[in-house]
Design a protein around this motif. Structure first.
Motif, mmCIF file in Angstrom:
data_model
loop_
_atom_site.group_PDB
_atom_site.id
_atom_site.type_symbol
_atom_site.label_atom_id
_atom_site.label_comp_id
_atom_site.label_asym_id
_atom_site.label_seq_id
_atom_site.Cartn_x
_atom_site.Cartn_y
_atom_site.Cartn_z
ATOM 1 N N ASN A 91 0.824 -1.200 0.000
ATOM 2 C CA ASN A 91 0.000 0.000 0.000
ATOM 3 C C ASN A 91 0.865 1.260 0.000
ATOM 4 N N LEU A 92 1.843 1.284 0.892
ATOM 5 C CA LEU A 92 2.715 2.453 0.988
ATOM 6 C C LEU A 92 3.553 2.611 -0.280
ATOM 7 N N LEU A 93 4.084 1.500 -0.767
ATOM 8 C CA LEU A 93 4.887 1.557 -1.994
ATOM 9 C C LEU A 93 4.064 2.134 -3.138
ATOM 10 N N ASP A 94 2.837 1.634 -3.309
ATOM 11 C CA ASP A 94 2.011 2.111 -4.412
ATOM 12 C C ASP A 94 1.632 3.582 -4.250
ATOM 13 N N ARG A 95 1.488 4.038 -3.030
ATOM 14 C CA ARG A 95 1.237 5.474 -2.803
ATOM 15 C C ARG A 95 2.374 6.329 -3.359
ATOM 16 N N PHE A 96 3.593 5.917 -3.059
ATOM 17 C CA PHE A 96 4.736 6.662 -3.575
ATOM 18 C C PHE A 96 4.788 6.600 -5.098
ATOM 19 N N LEU A 97 4.570 5.400 -5.637
ATOM 20 C CA LEU A 97 4.664 5.239 -7.086
ATOM 21 C C LEU A 97 3.620 6.080 -7.808
ATOM 22 N N VAL A 98 2.396 6.080 -7.271
ATOM 23 C CA VAL A 98 1.316 6.851 -7.892
ATOM 24 C C VAL A 98 1.655 8.352 -7.868
ATOM 25 N N THR A 99 2.175 8.798 -6.749
ATOM 26 C CA THR A 99 2.533 10.212 -6.636
ATOM 27 C C THR A 99 3.639 10.582 -7.618
ATOM 28 N N LEU A 100 4.660 9.746 -7.712
ATOM 29 C CA LEU A 100 5.757 10.029 -8.633
ATOM 30 C C LEU A 100 5.264 10.009 -10.081
ATOM 31 N N GLU A 101 4.465 9.002 -10.420
ATOM 32 C CA GLU A 101 3.901 8.930 -11.776
ATOM 33 C C GLU A 101 3.142 10.208 -12.111
ATOM 34 N N SER A 102 2.337 10.685 -11.158
ATOM 35 C CA SER A 102 1.491 11.850 -11.429
ATOM 36 C C SER A 102 2.327 13.102 -11.665
ATOM 37 N N LYS A 103 3.553 13.094 -11.186
ATOM 38 C CA LYS A 103 4.438 14.245 -11.372
ATOM 39 C C LYS A 103 5.491 14.005 -12.452
ATOM 40 N N LYS A 104 5.318 12.915 -13.171
ATOM 41 C CA LYS A 104 6.253 12.575 -14.260
ATOM 42 C C LYS A 104 7.683 12.442 -13.747
ATOM 43 N N ILE A 105 7.789 11.842 -12.573
ATOM 44 C CA ILE A 105 9.105 11.518 -12.014
ATOM 45 C C ILE A 105 9.289 10.014 -12.170
ATOM 46 N N LYS A 106 10.440 9.589 -12.699
ATOM 47 C CA LYS A 106 10.669 8.152 -12.895
ATOM 48 C C LYS A 106 10.936 7.485 -11.551
#
Ligand code: ZN
Length: 295
Positions: A91-106
């Motif tokens: 859950n926590l990992l996916d939160r970070f990934l979703v946030t990074l994706e939304s900001k176009k950060i790899k």
């Protein structure tokens, strides 16, 4: 007028890297009145007759920004996650990934504390790695010279580190930047969180890239995202969605949804889908933000 990048902001001064030299500058009055605060990582136009008395004249367009660490124009986000103590959390990992994706950060995933893990946990982490690598996220293990491998990604990029409290962000940063000597927070301290040291963010040049010297976010709430944007932050959903019956399918209750189909066959990890539904609920139930900035 020159163009450079802010690598440090401290006490009203902006330190600008221009062709490898650092210029100390201030914001001009009329610039300050526009209520735009330049961030570390911003590209700016400035003028200066020497290295200590320059002026920032204008900010160039920003690709993205994070609040913690307060950095702009980030290319790479290293999500530091422990497999034990604290226990690995999809859950926590996916939160970070979703946030990074939304900001176009790899995103890159870095798993710590494998030396403390049982055979069962290691097997779980191997399965996790093969899934996340399949959907496009490189995964590095701390016990496989992970920090060396992370360093090799720095060149020509701006990198930030983030992850849950106690996951080992400071330990990793110390391995990469021994001269920093960050205090490593202990999970079980009296306040229940790692030691807070308020320091400014500075971008350091390492192996041909810029690295923020302060670990960022330890938890994430989706304050800026809409439910419509959410499915676009899951790369495997985006791929599957081409075959959903409805063009704007939210992959929830719609019929003939390819995402749900792939969850049932195991092609899409059930954990990812469950997290998607949970994030969807969270965003739907969020109180309206009346003063949300238009971007
Ligand atoms: Zn669908």
């Amino acid at each position: 007028m020159w163009q450079g990048q802010i690598i440090k902001a401290l006490s009203g001064f902006y330190y600008i890297d221009y062709k490898g030299s650092i210029y100390q500058t201030r914001a001009r009055g009329n610039f300050r009145n526009r209520k735009i605060t330049p961030l570390v990582g911003d590209f700016v136009a400035f003028e200066s007759t020497n290295k200590t008395d320059g002026y920032v004249l204008e900010m160039l367009p920003r690709k993205n920004e994070l609040i913690r660490p307060a950095v702009a124009n980030i290319d790479l986000g290293v999500v530091v996650t422990s497999c034990v103590e604290p226990l690995f959390s999809f859950n926590l990992l996916d939160r970070f990934l979703v946030t990074l994706e939304s900001k176009k950060i790899k995103p890159v995933i870095y798993i710590t504390k494998l030396d403390l893990a049982s055979a069962e946990v290691i097997e779980k982490m191997e399965k996790m790695r093969s899934y996340y690598e399949k959907i496009g996220y490189p995964v590095y293990f701390s016990n496989e010279e992970g920090s060396e491998k992370i360093r090799r990604l720095f060149k020509n990029q701006l990198t930030v580190f983030m992850g849950q409290s106690g996951a080992g962000k400071s330990t990793l940063l110390n391995e990469i930047l021994p001269e920093l000597d960050l205090e490593v927070g202990v999970i079980s301290n009296a306040l229940g969180r790692g030691k807070h040291t308020t320091r400014h963010v500075e971008l350091l040049t390492i192996d041909g890239g810029l690295v923020a010297d302060t670990p960022g976010f330890s938890s994430i709430e989706f304050l800026e995202m809409s439910v419509e944007e959410l499915p676009k932050q899951f790369p495997e959903f985006v791929r599957a969605a081409e075959h959903c019956k409805f063009r704007e399918c939210q992959h929830r209750k719609e019929p003939k949804c390819q995402v749900k189909e792939e969850v049932s066959t195991g092609e899409i990890l059930a954990n990812r889908y469950d997290n998607y539904l949970q994030f969807y609920e969270e965003i739907s139930n969020r109180k309206p933000m009346y003063n949300k900035k238009n971007k």
